[in-house]
Scaffold this active site. Structure first.
Site, mmCIF file in Angstrom:
data_model
loop_
_atom_site.group_PDB
_atom_site.id
_atom_site.type_symbol
_atom_site.label_atom_id
_atom_site.label_comp_id
_atom_site.label_asym_id
_atom_site.label_seq_id
_atom_site.Cartn_x
_atom_site.Cartn_y
_atom_site.Cartn_z
ATOM 1 N N ASP A 110 42.049 27.061 55.074
ATOM 2 C CA ASP A 110 42.000 28.249 54.224
ATOM 3 C C ASP A 110 40.893 29.171 54.724
ATOM 4 O OD1 ASP A 110 42.797 29.891 52.162
ATOM 5 O OD2 ASP A 110 41.455 28.966 50.696
ATOM 6 N N HIS A 117 37.213 40.769 48.711
ATOM 7 C CA HIS A 117 37.025 39.479 48.020
ATOM 8 C C HIS A 117 35.693 38.850 48.401
ATOM 9 C CE1 HIS A 117 37.812 35.544 46.292
ATOM 10 N NE2 HIS A 117 37.580 34.990 47.463
ATOM 11 N N ARG A 126 25.971 34.765 44.545
ATOM 12 C CA ARG A 126 24.589 34.920 45.033
ATOM 13 C C ARG A 126 24.094 36.305 44.655
ATOM 14 N NH1 ARG A 126 27.649 33.048 49.157
ATOM 15 N NH2 ARG A 126 27.741 35.153 49.987
ATOM 16 N N GLU A 182 43.806 31.811 43.277
ATOM 17 C CA GLU A 182 43.529 32.688 44.415
ATOM 18 C C GLU A 182 44.877 33.091 44.996
ATOM 19 O OE1 GLU A 182 40.650 30.834 47.089
ATOM 20 O OE2 GLU A 182 39.028 31.539 45.773
ATOM 21 N N GLU A 184 47.069 34.331 47.751
ATOM 22 C CA GLU A 184 46.884 34.316 49.199
ATOM 23 C C GLU A 184 48.236 34.377 49.919
ATOM 24 O OE1 GLU A 184 44.257 31.343 50.720
ATOM 25 O OE2 GLU A 184 43.004 31.307 48.907
ATOM 26 N N ASP A 216 45.849 29.216 45.720
ATOM 27 C CA ASP A 216 44.782 28.237 45.966
ATOM 28 C C ASP A 216 43.986 28.070 44.668
ATOM 29 O OD1 ASP A 216 42.766 26.669 47.030
ATOM 30 O OD2 ASP A 216 41.700 28.369 47.925
ATOM 31 N N ARG A 220 35.970 27.016 39.448
ATOM 32 C CA ARG A 220 34.752 27.738 39.854
ATOM 33 C C ARG A 220 33.471 27.024 39.449
ATOM 34 N NH1 ARG A 220 36.965 30.643 43.750
ATOM 35 N NH2 ARG A 220 38.595 32.042 42.995
ATOM 36 N N GLN A 223 33.093 24.243 41.958
ATOM 37 C CA GLN A 223 32.808 24.879 43.254
ATOM 38 C C GLN A 223 31.357 25.367 43.332
ATOM 39 O OE1 GLN A 223 35.263 28.341 43.970
ATOM 40 N NE2 GLN A 223 34.344 28.783 45.962
ATOM 41 N N LYS A 236 38.579 22.713 44.971
ATOM 42 C CA LYS A 236 39.820 23.309 45.465
ATOM 43 C C LYS A 236 40.865 22.290 45.910
ATOM 44 C CE LYS A 236 37.756 27.642 46.949
ATOM 45 N NZ LYS A 236 38.806 28.629 46.657
ATOM 46 N N THR A 240 47.096 22.924 45.669
ATOM 47 C CA THR A 240 47.345 24.239 46.265
ATOM 48 C C THR A 240 48.851 24.443 46.225
ATOM 49 O OG1 THR A 240 45.481 23.899 47.784
ATOM 50 C CG2 THR A 240 47.012 25.677 48.319
ATOM 51 N N THR A 327 41.738 34.582 49.458
ATOM 52 C CA THR A 327 42.110 35.485 48.364
ATOM 53 C C THR A 327 42.266 36.912 48.861
ATOM 54 O OG1 THR A 327 40.773 34.133 46.918
ATOM 55 C CG2 THR A 327 41.462 36.287 46.071
ATOM 56 N N GLU A 341 37.070 37.387 39.823
ATOM 57 C CA GLU A 341 36.800 38.787 40.154
ATOM 58 C C GLU A 341 37.337 39.707 39.062
ATOM 59 O OE1 GLU A 341 37.658 39.691 44.613
ATOM 60 O OE2 GLU A 341 38.692 37.846 44.092
#
Ligand code: MN
Length: 404
Positions: A110, A117, A126, A182, A184, A216, A220, A223, A236, A240, A327, A341
């Site tokens: 992936d 994204h 962050r 996600e 994709e 996907d 969160r 993660q 993750k 999938t 994503t 998001e």
């Protein structure tokens, strides 16, 4: 004695006309899984129509391994057949069949190829640092995912349990509270490469057979706690989802678009003479409401660059391998391809069915669809990818107690 024949009628506004014809694995009522192509509201049984045992297999791998010349010959033959009367036993109503995972996936990678994204996730994960890490514009960032838990569209997804950080800073174990999607695009490898021999950007079309939508699913909270320093792991790998239908690259010949400008210029091994993206428009539907329309055309790294990078060290690819774009998000809020998001980390809920939504609730259903310019001057559809969230299998205290 003549056999019964039928002619498949496809309405002019169908997204699945003869210029599309995606491949999948299906079982007719009471029958075994085998290879078919979707045509309008029907599926054609290639094991009946074509004299090749590869089409009687329960996955596409044997056909994919035959390579681009065979893919082209079969496609031309199918285009002729689509205009001809066909034996009735080779034609099945789309709503009568069952589907299975179209490929036996050996390896799954992936990527993280959307600038919008990566920028959004950098800000969310962050907040006090530069959103893009220094490597991002120099290479398509990716990780090796879990091939064995890729499931076909329609398979329910059980909410995963895992470790997450609490407000006190100490971890706890339990069902994810920030379960996400996600949106994709996946690329399905046809022909193998040799270990030690990188695949160049210009050789993309010799190795990649086609594309399919991918979801996907991502936890969160799991993660965010586990991902540093080695990247995504259990947040993750639980599931999938892959569409049941693989659209051959040949059907996307008119959907090729130039890549967005890449600044700084990538290193030579990531450059080709005819590199391109795809003009594919996705739609994310949450419990029946379309909440986002991510544009694939804006993706920063091309599928050919992703393949060149993943083989640059000599890693080989095999028929049925899958790699996904990461994503797909655009610059607008309603173009974001994940709910973290879309809800900006859960603080700006999205209205779905008159109620505020942030992350996935048990029972929620998400379906991703897509269209692209086709070769006949009208849009074609990609096969949908969908799934419903089931409640976590939360272990009771007795399950943690050791026997004796
Ligand atoms: Mn992903």
């Amino acid at each position: 004695m003549s056999r019964a024949t039928v002619r498949v009628e496809v309405p002019g506004d169908s997204l699945f006309g003869p210029e599309n014809m995606p491949y999948g694995i299906f079982a007719p009522p009471g029958g075994e899984f085998r290879v078919g192509v979707r045509l309008g509201e029907f599926v054609l049984d290639l094991a009946v129509l074509l004299d090749d045992p590869a089409f009687a297999q329960p996955d596409l791998n044997s056909f994919l391994a035959q390579g681009p010349t065979s893919w082209r010959v079969v496609r031309e033959r199918l285009r002729e057949l689509a205009d001809s009367p066909l034996p009735a036993e080779a034609v099945h109503a789309f709503d009568s069949i069952r589907t299975a995972l179209p490929v036996r996936i050996g390896d799954y990678v992936d990527f993280y190829a959307s600038l919008d994204h990566a920028t959004n996730l950098g800000r969310l994960f962050r907040p006090d640092a530069e959103p893009l890490l220094p490597n991002w514009r120099h290479l398509p960032v990716g990780y090796h995912g879990r091939a064995g838990t890729v499931v076909v569209s329609g398979t329910p997804v059980v909410r995963p349990c895992g470790q997450r950080r609490t407000d006190s800073g100490a971890p706890e174990f339990g069902p994810s509270r920030r379960l996400d999607i996600e949106a994709e695009l996946g690329f399905v490898v046809g022909t193998a490469s040799r270990q030690g021999e990188p695949v160049s950007v210009d050789d993309f079309g010799d190795h990649v057979f086609g594309v399919a939508l991918v979801n996907d699913w991502s936890a969160r909270d799991i993660q965010a706690w586990e991902y540093q320093p080695l990247g995504p792991f259990l947040g993750k790998s639980f599931a999938t989802s892959l569409s049941a239908w693989i659209t051959p690259l040949a059907a996307l010949a008119r959907a090729r678009v130039p890549l967005p400008p890449q600044e700084p210029e990538p290193l030579p091994y990531l450059l080709g003479t005819d590199d391109h993206g795809f003009d594919i428009d996705l739609a994310v539907t949450w419990n029946g409401e379309t909440v986002s329309r991510p544009p694939y055309a804006r993706m920063y790294w091309s599928p050919a660059q992703m393949l060149a990078h993943l083989t640059a060290n000599g890693a080989s690819i095999r028929p049925g391998d899958l790699y996904a774009s990461g994503t797909i998000s655009g610059p607008e809020r309603d173009q974001r391809g994940s709910f973290i998001e879309l809800s900006w980390g859960g603080i700006e809920p999205v209205t779905v069915g008159d109620a505020p939504h942030t992350f996935l609730t048990d029972g929620d259903e998400v379906t991703i669809t897509a269209t692209a310019p086709g070769t006949a001057g009208r849009p074609i559809g990609l096969g949908a990818v969908g799934g419903t969230i089931l409640a976590a299998h939360e272990p009771g205290p007795q399950e943690f107690r050791s026997a004796g």
